[in-house]
Design a protein around this motif. Structure first.
Motif, PDB file in Angstrom:
ATOM      1  N   TYR A 292     -91.446 106.903 -54.472  1.00 12.93           N
ATOM      2  CA  TYR A 292     -92.519 105.996 -54.069  1.00 12.93           C
ATOM      3  C   TYR A 292     -93.656 106.759 -53.392  1.00 12.93           C
ATOM      4  CZ  TYR A 292     -88.881 102.532 -54.931  1.00 12.93           C
ATOM      5  OH  TYR A 292     -87.898 101.782 -55.511  1.00 12.93           O
TER       6      TYR A 292
ATOM      7  N   GLY B 115     -84.951  96.029 -54.236  1.00 17.33           N
ATOM      8  CA  GLY B 115     -85.076  96.311 -55.655  1.00 17.33           C
ATOM      9  C   GLY B 115     -86.308  95.683 -56.268  1.00 17.33           C
TER      10      GLY B 115
ATOM     11  N   ASP C  29     -89.447  97.893 -57.236  1.00 19.30           N
ATOM     12  CA  ASP C  29     -89.590  98.653 -58.480  1.00 19.30           C
ATOM     13  C   ASP C  29     -90.573  98.010 -59.431  1.00 19.30           C
ATOM     14  OD1 ASP C  29     -87.785 100.563 -57.646  1.00 19.30           O
ATOM     15  OD2 ASP C  29     -86.057  99.516 -58.490  1.00 19.30           O
TER      16      ASP C  29
ATOM     17  N   LEU D  24     -88.448 108.221 -65.192  1.00 22.97           N
ATOM     18  CA  LEU D  24     -88.143 106.795 -65.327  1.00 22.97           C
ATOM     19  C   LEU D  24     -87.496 106.502 -66.679  1.00 22.97           C
ATOM     20  CD1 LEU D  24     -88.375 104.036 -63.960  1.00 22.97           C
ATOM     21  CD2 LEU D  24     -90.605 103.759 -65.063  1.00 22.97           C
TER      22      LEU D  24
ATOM     23  N   PRO E 262     -94.341  99.843 -57.842  1.00 20.49           N
ATOM     24  CA  PRO E 262     -94.050 101.097 -57.136  1.00 20.49           C
ATOM     25  C   PRO E 262     -95.240 101.701 -56.404  1.00 20.49           C
ATOM     26  CG  PRO E 262     -94.097 101.434 -59.516  1.00 20.49           C
ATOM     27  CD  PRO E 262     -94.147  99.962 -59.295  1.00 20.49           C
TER      28      PRO E 262
END
Length: 597
Positions: free
Chosen positions: A162, A102, A105, A291, A108
């Motif tokens: 990604y 995580g 993030d 997002l 990215p």
């Protein structure tokens, strides 16, 4: 197979540049980070590479800059993935923790490049044969870019976001500073952009600008041929070097055939850079919208979870308060209690007890018979079939089974039918009566006292698990009958002399004492009131009533005058003659137990 090339200039200050500051009176410049500081980041990237690529034999080195100037590179001969620490800018090494799932993030774009190299490590495992044409090998490496990303998506589809960000980092430098010229440059751009479109990394709408420009420069036929080649390369196996080089040779042959006849604009590099820039801007906008939508959904889910947690906490607090209220109201001394549960020295509405009349005993007996009839459930029949006894023989199924056996197939017919009958349990009854004893309800005192005794007596005669209770309320609460399995021997009489109201706490006490919110019983709450309350008293009562009706408990409001207010959520029943209250309550109780499943 040599490493693929992503051309990008490296701008890291060297020691000579930093030393110039030593003699001008300013403090010595300190480098933002050193190669040694990135060792931990590289080690943690290596740990994550195992899950991304499925390989445990690779080393990840992370340092400012790479040996070939690319943002990152996979070098099969060394079993190494090189990674430029500049991709993490402006983050510093102590702020980056790839081992924590995580954490990616937060960076990215850098993680997208790393995922791309992991795709190469997992799927770029074919080796070029000795003496292979360098131009053909370069073409194969070009086709390899989208092939490995498509293969990676098959096993890790969630990495798509990604890989989309990595395209902006990896493709744009190759377009702005090309090593190829003419239609080969346009073809390479098509392979890098449209190839990613065809494996699902980019969307067709996002790549429209590059598709239109490449069709103008290459021509419709050549673009179709090249599209067929990279599409076929996407299906190539990871170890199949022969097929991959064959596709690369076909690529070179198609370009060589079309080169002499295909005019090329003088400003082709600028046109391609602009078109690719439009693609990248479109993907960035799409990713930003996704997002934002994801963040909004996450915020909504968090808000919903928080609200649910608060609601559960409020319900738990309400249950604790209801338990305390029920304990204080149904005390063994029969005293009146205040809102806070303390004994009230004055204001007890109970005036005494009396023996039930013959009419009340008869009414209780009739109601008991009616409740038993309403609670009766037919026996449940369950039918099952089997190939062997016991059971009743079905000749049609028996003949079908014989026919199946004669035909040489496995018999599936089951000629014996067995019926099993079992009794369905009769539901018990739960009846709570809350009677308003403010001065305006004096006419209801005698009939409600009679009704409370009749219902309690009938419930005890019907089912030993049935329970009833009655509470008189104004600002204080007084138990008229308690939720026990035994019927009261005498009728409790009371008077109405109070002021204000506390119906909310009365409902809480009856709900907890009789479990009116729990399914599995015929449940009824009877409220005898004209509902002339203050707004806060009404709001509290309505909240409790809604909770009960949501749980499946019937709520009946009995009124004596046409000027009475209706409490929302209740079934309103107006009784011009107070003496009919016992009959109305008995009918409502019978209906409640009849509706119980």
């Amino acid at each position: 197979m040599s490493a693929h090339h992503h051309v990008q200039s490296s701008a890291t200050p060297d020691d000579a540049d930093l030393a110039r500051w030593d003699d001008d009176g300013a403090p010595p410049a300190q480098p933002r980070s050193s190669p040694a500081a990135w060792l931990r980041v590289g080690a943690e990237l290596g740990d994550r590479l195992v899950a991304l690529s499925g390989r445990q034999d690779l080393l990840v080195t992370c340092r400012p800059g790479t040996r070939n100037g690319a943002p990152a590179a996979f070098i099969p001969t060394l079993g190494e993935v090189e990674f430029d620490a500049g991709l993490f800018a402006p983050l510093q090494p102590d702020e980056i923790h790839p081992r924590i799932v995580g954490d990616e993030d937060r960076y990215p774009a850098a993680w997208g490049v790393f995922v791309h190299e992991a795709a190469h490590a997992a799927h770029s495992v074919w080796t070029e044969p000795a003496g292979a044409n360098p131009r053909v090998v370069e073409a194969a490496l070009l086709l390899e870019e989208s092939r490995v990303e498509g293969a990676h998506l098959i096993t890790r589809p969630t990495d798509r976001k990604y890989l989309r960000t990595s395209a902006r980092t990896l493709v744009m430098p190759d377009i702005a500073h090309p090593t190829l010229q003419g239609i080969e440059h346009a073809a390479a751009t098509a392979a890098l952009i449209l190839g990613r479109r065809d494996v699902g990394i980019l969307d067709a709408g996002e790549t429209r600008a590059v598709a239109d420009l490449c069709e103008q420069v290459l021509g419709e036929n050549l673009l179709a041929t090249l599209t067929h080649i990279w599409t076929a390369a996407h299906q190539c196996a990871d170890h199949d070097a022969t097929t991959m080089l064959t596709h690369a040779q076909n690529w070179c042959d198609a370009l060589d055939t079309a080169a002499p006849t295909q005019p090329v604009p003088d400003n082709l590099t600028d046109l391609l850079s602009d078109a690719v820039g439009m693609v990248m801007d479109s993907t960035a906008a799409t990713d930003a919208a996704d997002l934002a939508a994801q963040a909004a959904a996450t915020d909504a889910a968090a808000a919903k979870s928080k609200a649910q947690t608060q609601d559960r906490a409020q319900r738990a607090d309400q249950r604790r308060k209801a338990a305390a209220t029920a304990k204080s109201v149904f005390n063994p001394r029969g005293t009146t209690v205040n809102r806070d549960g303390t004994p009230a020295p004055y204001g007890n509405p109970i005036t005494g007890t009396r023996r039930p009349t013959t009419a009340e005993k008869s009414a209780a007996a009739r109601l008991s018979r009616a409740l038993r009839a309403a609670a009766y459930r037919e026996r449940i029949e369950e039918r099952s079939t089997s190939p062997t006894p016991p059971g009743r023989l079905n000749m049609r199924a028996a003949l079908a089974r014989d026919a199946q056996r004669a035909a040489g197939s496995i018999p599936t017919a089951q000629p014996f039918t067995h019926t099993r009958r079992r009794s369905s349990p009769t539901p018990p009854l739960r009846v709570g009566i809350a009677v308003d004893v403010s001065a305006s309800m004096r006419a209801a005192c005698e009939p409600v006292a009679s009704a409370a005794w009749i219902v309690a007596r009938a419930a005890a005669l019907t089912d030993p698990d049935s329970r009833t209770a009655a509470i008189a309320y104004d600002m204080q609460l007084t138990a008229l009958t308690r939720p026990t399995h035994r019927a009261p021997e005498r009728v409790t009489t009371f008077d109405a002399l109070g002021g204000d109201h506390n119906l909310g706490d009365a409902i809480d006490a009856l709900d907890h004492g009789l479990e009116l919110s729990r399914p599995g019983a015929g449940r009824l709450l009877v409220i005898v009131t004209d509902a002339h309350y203050r707004p806060d008293e009404t709001a509290q009562a309505i909240t409790r009533i809604k909770q009960l009706t949501t749980a499946g408990c019937a709520v009946l409001q009995l009124t004596l005058t046409a000027k009475s207010q209706h409490l929302p959520g209740t079934t309103l029943l107006h009784l011009p003659q107070p003496s009919t209250a016992p009959v109305a309550i008995a009918k409502a109780a019978t209906d409640a137990i009849r509706r119980t499943l």
